[in-house]
Design a protein around this motif. Structure first.
Motif, mmCIF file in Angstrom:
data_model
loop_
_atom_site.group_PDB
_atom_site.id
_atom_site.type_symbol
_atom_site.label_atom_id
_atom_site.label_comp_id
_atom_site.label_asym_id
_atom_site.label_seq_id
_atom_site.Cartn_x
_atom_site.Cartn_y
_atom_site.Cartn_z
ATOM 1 N N ALA A 1 7.972 -11.052 5.612
ATOM 2 C CA ALA A 1 7.296 -10.213 5.377
ATOM 3 C C ALA A 1 7.755 -8.450 4.813
ATOM 4 N N TRP A 2 6.365 -7.783 5.144
ATOM 5 C CA TRP A 2 7.458 -6.283 4.512
ATOM 6 C C TRP A 2 6.528 -5.470 5.224
ATOM 7 N N THR A 3 7.415 -4.182 5.238
ATOM 8 C CA THR A 3 6.982 -2.882 5.987
ATOM 9 C C THR A 3 6.702 -1.656 4.772
ATOM 10 N N ALA A 4 5.697 -0.648 4.594
ATOM 11 C CA ALA A 4 6.005 0.394 3.108
ATOM 12 C C ALA A 4 5.455 1.467 4.099
ATOM 13 N N PHE A 5 5.248 2.446 3.908
ATOM 14 C CA PHE A 5 4.872 3.887 4.013
ATOM 15 C C PHE A 5 4.028 3.660 3.523
ATOM 16 N N VAL A 6 2.869 4.539 4.437
ATOM 17 C CA VAL A 6 1.297 4.724 3.810
ATOM 18 C C VAL A 6 1.505 6.037 3.862
ATOM 19 N N GLY A 7 2.258 6.566 4.677
ATOM 20 C CA GLY A 7 1.748 7.941 5.021
ATOM 21 C C GLY A 7 3.523 8.785 5.156
ATOM 22 N N PRO B 1 0.668 -0.792 0.035
ATOM 23 C CA PRO B 1 0.551 -0.100 0.257
ATOM 24 C C PRO B 1 0.526 1.043 -0.328
ATOM 25 N N GLY B 2 2.325 1.567 0.007
ATOM 26 C CA GLY B 2 2.466 2.242 0.010
ATOM 27 C C GLY B 2 4.515 1.489 -0.661
ATOM 28 N N ILE B 3 5.444 3.413 -0.221
ATOM 29 C CA ILE B 3 6.794 3.316 -0.670
ATOM 30 C C ILE B 3 7.870 1.969 0.497
ATOM 31 N N PRO B 4 8.264 1.118 -0.163
ATOM 32 C CA PRO B 4 8.410 -0.445 0.549
ATOM 33 C C PRO B 4 9.867 -0.059 0.843
ATOM 34 N N SER B 5 9.889 -0.187 2.487
ATOM 35 C CA SER B 5 11.064 -0.196 3.409
ATOM 36 C C SER B 5 12.218 -0.799 4.301
ATOM 37 N N ARG B 6 11.522 -2.211 4.427
ATOM 38 C CA ARG B 6 11.311 -3.177 4.729
ATOM 39 C C ARG B 6 11.569 -3.918 4.365
ATOM 40 N N ALA B 7 11.713 -5.466 4.851
ATOM 41 C CA ALA B 7 11.685 -6.766 3.997
ATOM 42 C C ALA B 7 12.377 -8.222 4.678
ATOM 43 N N VAL C 1 -1.049 3.495 16.173
ATOM 44 C CA VAL C 1 0.097 2.975 16.721
ATOM 45 C C VAL C 1 1.137 2.434 15.706
ATOM 46 N N ASN C 2 1.920 2.192 15.790
ATOM 47 C CA ASN C 2 2.167 1.977 13.741
ATOM 48 C C ASN C 2 3.627 0.754 14.270
ATOM 49 N N PHE C 3 3.753 0.272 13.144
ATOM 50 C CA PHE C 3 4.777 -1.394 12.871
ATOM 51 C C PHE C 3 5.712 -1.218 11.980
ATOM 52 N N TRP C 4 7.109 -1.967 12.223
ATOM 53 C CA TRP C 4 8.026 -1.770 11.277
ATOM 54 C C TRP C 4 9.101 -2.476 11.529
ATOM 55 N N GLY C 5 9.589 -3.093 10.576
ATOM 56 C CA GLY C 5 10.807 -3.704 10.611
ATOM 57 C C GLY C 5 11.203 -5.264 11.166
ATOM 58 N N THR D 1 8.589 12.888 12.945
ATOM 59 C CA THR D 1 6.789 12.119 13.821
ATOM 60 C C THR D 1 6.268 11.419 12.232
ATOM 61 N N ASN D 2 6.462 12.626 11.624
ATOM 62 C CA ASN D 2 5.039 12.537 10.460
ATOM 63 C C ASN D 2 5.191 12.066 9.448
ATOM 64 N N PHE D 3 4.721 10.192 10.121
ATOM 65 C CA PHE D 3 5.056 9.368 9.069
ATOM 66 C C PHE D 3 3.775 8.037 9.636
ATOM 67 N N SER D 4 3.041 7.229 8.801
ATOM 68 C CA SER D 4 2.756 5.991 9.344
ATOM 69 C C SER D 4 3.073 4.410 8.095
ATOM 70 N N THR D 5 2.780 3.649 8.583
ATOM 71 C CA THR D 5 3.709 2.305 8.081
ATOM 72 C C THR D 5 2.788 1.083 8.354
ATOM 73 N N ARG D 6 3.122 0.547 7.327
ATOM 74 C CA ARG D 6 2.171 -0.807 6.629
ATOM 75 C C ARG D 6 3.048 -2.409 7.205
ATOM 76 N N THR D 7 2.640 -2.907 7.685
ATOM 77 C CA THR D 7 3.608 -4.127 8.180
ATOM 78 C C THR D 7 2.901 -5.555 7.912
ATOM 79 N N ALA D 8 3.136 -5.852 7.014
ATOM 80 C CA ALA D 8 2.549 -7.644 6.392
ATOM 81 C C ALA D 8 3.121 -8.490 6.612
ATOM 82 N N ILE D 9 2.598 -10.048 7.364
ATOM 83 C CA ILE D 9 3.504 -11.409 6.909
ATOM 84 C C ILE D 9 2.689 -11.927 6.156
ATOM 85 N N VAL D 10 2.903 -13.060 5.825
ATOM 86 C CA VAL D 10 2.363 -14.554 4.805
ATOM 87 C C VAL D 10 2.994 -15.252 5.009
ATOM 88 N N ASP D 11 2.363 -16.337 4.940
ATOM 89 C CA ASP D 11 2.479 -17.802 4.788
ATOM 90 C C ASP D 11 3.191 -18.314 3.725
#
Length: 339
Positions: free
Chosen positions: A149-155, A133-139, A199-203, A162-172
């Motif tokens: 797993a991966w993390t993306a900036f969605v804001g 959903p956004g700019i890739p950051s971590r994998a 709340v934000n998660f990453w990495g 401090t002005n950012f938000s992330t989305r972190t996903a995990i897939v089997d």
């Protein structure tokens, strides 16, 4: 011949000359790009076969200008500055373990880019893909290859402020079951269930048991190392001021970046290693600010990226706080070490 005809002929001739000139410029630019780095003393890069099951090699995103920029390339761990073999697969972020890779890619559209995560097999062939959903950051990939797993900036687009938000996903990677956001997990903070809108998660970094993982949780202006459980779908805070954790191969330590008071706001981090049994922190001998999720070359050495002439270079430093930083290779980022 009428005046109109003459004007049309002249306009056509000028258009042809302009096209020829443009083609010459593009051709010269392409030749210069192909020559870049190799003639300047940079790495020699040739296309070839790249797999995720060759022990003793490292795979990374090549940042050297030329026809193989952004491709996954490989070199022997014993000769990282030597010739590179390019795979043809382009990734913004990448990681691999046990013959499974995760590649975060840009999909170029007519108006703007979108992003996706590819799950790759041992021959870098796509097994599945998911929207990001956004700019890739971590994998990351688990040691077994069963989870990615991966993390993306969605804001925003930087961890520095401090002005950012992330989305972190995990897939089997076996079943394709996707958790699109770790925000779905129950948070236990200071022994109690915790809820907050910010709340934000990453990495993410995985343990070898296919159940435990670690990541960063941010809330109320602070960050925490969390330990997660994939079966119970819970995360528990362990230690403050931890970002982009990376679990050591023996599962005993976490390498991470830590905000240090007095440093500039746009470069606030230093590298540390945390002993998970004693919770003792050890500062590493890298004096520069590191904005990366480090990887473990082995149980004694941490590898990370710093800005370089072509985007980023990879450096290594002992994980016990001794020694000095050493540049591992130029024009590379997002490394994985194949076992």
């Amino acid at each position: 011949m009428t005046l109109r005809s003459r004007i049309l002929i002249l306009a056509s001739a000028l258009a042809v000359l302009a096209a020829i000139a443009l083609a010459s410029v593009l051709h010269a630019s392409a030749r210069a790009e192909r020559r870049d780095h190799t003639q300047a003393g940079g790495p020699r890069i040739t296309p070839g076969t790249v797999t995720l099951t060759t022990p003793g090699r490292m795979i990374f995103r090549n940042m050297a200008w030329g026809p193989h920029r952004d491709e996954l390339t490989t070199t022997p761990v014993s000769a990282p500055s030597g010739p590179r073999t390019a795979s043809g697969v382009k990734c913004l972020r990448f990681y691999a373990a046990a013959g499974t890779g995760v590649c975060l890619q840009a999909v170029h559209g007519p108006v703007s880019d979108t992003y996706r995560a590819l799950i790759l097999d041992a021959h870098l062939k796509e097994r599945a893909h998911y929207d990001v959903p956004g700019i890739p950051s971590r994998a990351r990939v688990s040691p077994s290859g069963h989870y990615a797993a991966w993390t993306a900036f969605v804001g925003g687009d930087s961890y520095a402020g401090t002005n950012f938000s992330t989305r972190t996903a995990i897939v089997d990677t076996r079943t394709g079951a996707l958790t699109p956001s770790l925000e779905e997990f129950r948070i236990v903070k200071d022994g109690r269930t915790y809820h907050a809108a910010d709340v934000n998660f990453w990495g993410v970094t995985f343990a070898s048991d296919d159940t435990t993982f670690y990541a960063t949780l941010a809330t109320k202006g602070s960050t925490y190392l969390i330990r997660g459980n994939l079966r119970t779908r819970t995360v528990t805070t362990l230690h403050p001021n931890v970002e982009c954790p990376s679990l050591s191969p023996d599962g005993t330590r976490i390498a991470y970046k830590k905000r240090v008071k007095g440093l500039p706001k746009d470069a606030p981090w230093r590298l540390y290693v945390l002993n998970l049994k004693t919770m003792r922190e050890t500062p590493l001998a890298e004096p520069r600010s590191v904005d990366d999720q480090a990887v473990w070359k082995d149980t004694h050495t941490v590898v990370y990226a710093l800005p370089g002439d072509y985007g980023a270079d990879l450096y290594e430093v002992p994980a016990n706080g001794s020694g000095v930083p050493h540049r591992l290779l130029t024009s590379g980022v997002s490394a994985a070490f194949l076992k």
